[in-house]
Motif scaffolding. Structure first.
Motif, PDB file in Angstrom:
ATOM      1  N   ASP A  99      -5.722  -1.365  -4.998  1.00  0.00           N
ATOM      2  CA  ASP A  99      -5.063  -1.589  -3.752  1.00  0.00           C
ATOM      3  C   ASP A  99      -6.045  -2.901  -3.213  1.00  0.00           C
ATOM      4  O   ASP A  99      -7.007  -2.535  -2.553  1.00  0.00           O
ATOM      5  CB  ASP A  99      -4.887  -0.652  -2.879  1.00  0.00           C
ATOM      6  N   GLU A 100      -5.725  -4.117  -3.571  1.00  0.00           N
ATOM      7  CA  GLU A 100      -6.510  -5.283  -3.080  1.00  0.00           C
ATOM      8  C   GLU A 100      -8.159  -5.001  -3.490  1.00  0.00           C
ATOM      9  O   GLU A 100      -8.726  -5.153  -2.524  1.00  0.00           O
ATOM     10  CB  GLU A 100      -6.484  -5.576  -1.297  1.00  0.00           C
ATOM     11  N   THR A 123       0.954  -1.205  -0.040  1.00  0.00           N
ATOM     12  CA  THR A 123      -0.038  -0.071   0.085  1.00  0.00           C
ATOM     13  C   THR A 123       0.965   1.254  -0.050  1.00  0.00           C
ATOM     14  O   THR A 123       0.364   2.206  -0.661  1.00  0.00           O
ATOM     15  CB  THR A 123      -0.973  -0.092   1.212  1.00  0.00           C
TER      16      THR A 123
END
Ligand code: ADP
Ligand code: MG
Length: 359
Positions: A159-160, A42
Motif C-alpha cells: 500500500d503506497e 487501502t
C-alpha cells in the motif's frame, strides 16, 4: 489460480468506501490499483488480504473462499506506506519476526538463510545488525519490504510503499521492486495514487474512484483505451487535454468540431457516433509544431507558458478560450504571447461519453 474479488462492498458510517467491486487476478500478475486519495484503495487491499471483512461479497484464493479466514492463516504479506519496524529490534530481527511467529516452525539456520536471501535482494545485508533509528528512511522501507518477502507469501500487498521516500529513492526502488516482485511469481497487488508506479511496474491496472472500480485490464489496454476521461488523464504524461467536441454529420461522413478553427474529420467512425457532444481527449504529446503526417490538423494558438525540460518543451497555449498543454519532444524556445500554428494528431483522439462522471 490467483485472487478473485466478487462483488465486494464496504461502508463506514453509512458511506460506501467500496461499492460492488469485482476483479479477477491470475498468478504471475502485478496489479496496480490507482486512484486519488480517499478512492478506496487501502480498503480494497485490507479486504483482499484479510485484515478487514467486506460487508458483502466474497474473496477467493486459488478457487477457495477465504472471506472468513483470518489474515494470520492466509498466505499473504503486506507492506504499508508507513515504515513498520519494531524500534527495539535490529533489522535482522525485524525481518525474521514473521518467521518466528509463523505456525510453521523454522529452524535457526532456515531463518538465517531466508533473512539473508531477502536482505540480499533489497541490498541491506551489511546493515542487518542496525536498529531502525540508525538507518535512513529508504533503508527502513527496504527492511519492511524484505520482511514481507521472507515468509514466501504467495500474495503480496503493497500500500503506497514508496510514498514516504524522496524522489530519487522512489525512482531507484521502483525499478528494483519490479524485478524482485516479478521474480517471486504469485500475485502482487500494489496501491498508489502515482500513475508512474503503474506505468513502470504493473502488468494490470485498475482505476478506482469513489469506491468503484471504473476500469480494469492489462496496462497496455487501459493505456490505449481509457473508457473515462479521468482514466485517460491519469495515464497521460504530463496530461490529457479535454475539449468539448460537437458532432456534425453529413451525407458522406462526419466531423468533430472542437472550435471554429479546428475541425477533425471522423468519417471512418461516423456510424459509431451516437452522441451530439463528446468530451474529446488529446494527449499533450499528440500535439506538435510540425505536420508529421497527413492526419495532423492545424490550428492557431497563443503561448501562455513555455517550460524547457531538458530535451522536451512543455507549452501551455490558449485556443478558443481554453488552455491546452502541449509536450514537444524537442528543445524549443517560445515567447509568452507568441502566436503559433500547432498540429493535432487526429488519429490519436479519445472520445468520452459526456456523462461518464455519473457512473
Ligand atoms: P485510499 O486508500 O484510496 O486513499 P481509503 O480506502 O483509505 O482510500 O478510504 C476510502 C474511504 O473510506 C474514505 O472516504 C475514507 O475516509 C473512508 N474510510 C477508510 N477507512 C475508514 C475507517 N476505518 N473508518 C471510517 N472511514 C474510513
Ligand atoms: Mg490509502
Amino acid at each position: 489460480m490467483g485472487i478473485v474479488v466478487e462483488s465486494v462492498s464496504k461502508s463506514f458510517s453509512g458511506t460506501f468506501a467500496l461499492k460492488d467491486v469485482s476483479v479477477s487476478i491470475e498468478d504471475g500478475q502485478f496489479v496496480t490499483f490507482l486512484g486519488p486519495l480517499g478512492a478506496g484503495k487501502t480498503t480494497l487491499l485490507r479486504i483482499m488480504c484479510g485484515i478487514d471483512r467486506p460487508d458483502s461479497g466474497r474473496i477467493y484464493y486459488d478457487g477457495q473462499d477465504v472471506t472468513d479466514v483470518a489474515v494470520q492463516k492466509r498466505p499473504v504479506a503486506m507492506v504499508y506506506q508507513q515504515f513498520v519496524n519494531y524500534p527495539s529490534m535490529t533489522l535482522y530481527e525485524n525481518i525474521a519476526s514473521p518467521l518466528r511467529v509463523s505456525r510453521r516452525k523454522y529452524s535457526k539456520g532456515e531463518i538465517e538463510k531466508r533473512v539473508h536471501e531477502s536482505a540480499d535482494l533489497l541490498g541491506i545485508r551489511q546493515i542487518l545488525g542496525h536498529y531502525p533509528e540508525e538507518v535512513s528512511g529508504g533503508q527502513k522501507q527496504r527492511a519492511a519490504i524484505a520482511r514481507a518477502l521472507t515468509k514466501d507469501a504467495k500474495f503480496i500487498f503493497l500500500d503506497e510503499p514508496l510514498a514516504n521516500l524522496d524522489y530519487k529513492l522512489r525512482e531507484e526502488l521502483r525499478g528494483e521492486l519490479k524485478e524482485i516482485l516479478r521474480r517471486k511469481g504469485g500475485v502482487v497487488v500494489y496501491a498508489t495514487p502515482e500513475a508512474v508506479d503503474a506505468l513502470s511496474m504493473a502488468s494490470h491496472v485498475g482505476y478506482i474512484e469513489n469506491g468503484q472500480l471504473w476500469q480494469y485490464g492489462a496496462l497496455k489496454h487501459v493505456y490505449r483505451y481509457p473508457q473515462f476521461k479521468e482514466v485517460g488523464r491519469y495515464f497521460s504524461y504530463p496530461t490529457m487535454n479535454i475539449l468539448p467536441g460537437t458532432v456534425e454529420k453529413y451525407a458522406k461522413g462526419a466531423a468533430l468540431v472542437l472550435s471554429d478553427d479546428l475541425r477533425v474529420d471522423v468519417s471512418r467512425i461516423a456510424d459509431q457516433l451516437d452522441q451530439e457532444v463528446y468530451q474529446v481527449g488529446i494527449r499533450a504529446y499528440n500535439i506538435s509544431t510540425s505536420k508529421e503526417h497527413a492526419e495532423m490538423v492545424p490550428f492557431q494558438a497563443e503561448v501562455e507558458l513555455s517550460e524547457e525540460l531538458g530535451s522536451d518543451t512543455e507549452l501551455h497555449v490558449r485556443h478558443n478560450g481554453q488552455t491546452l498543454v502541449v509536450l514537444l519532444q524537442e528543445f524549443a524556445r517560445h515567447e509568452i504571447g507568441q502566436k503559433v500554428t500547432l498540429y493535432l494528431d487526429s488519429t490519436r483522439l479519445f472520445l468520452f461519453h459526456p456523462h461518464t462522471n455519473e457512473l
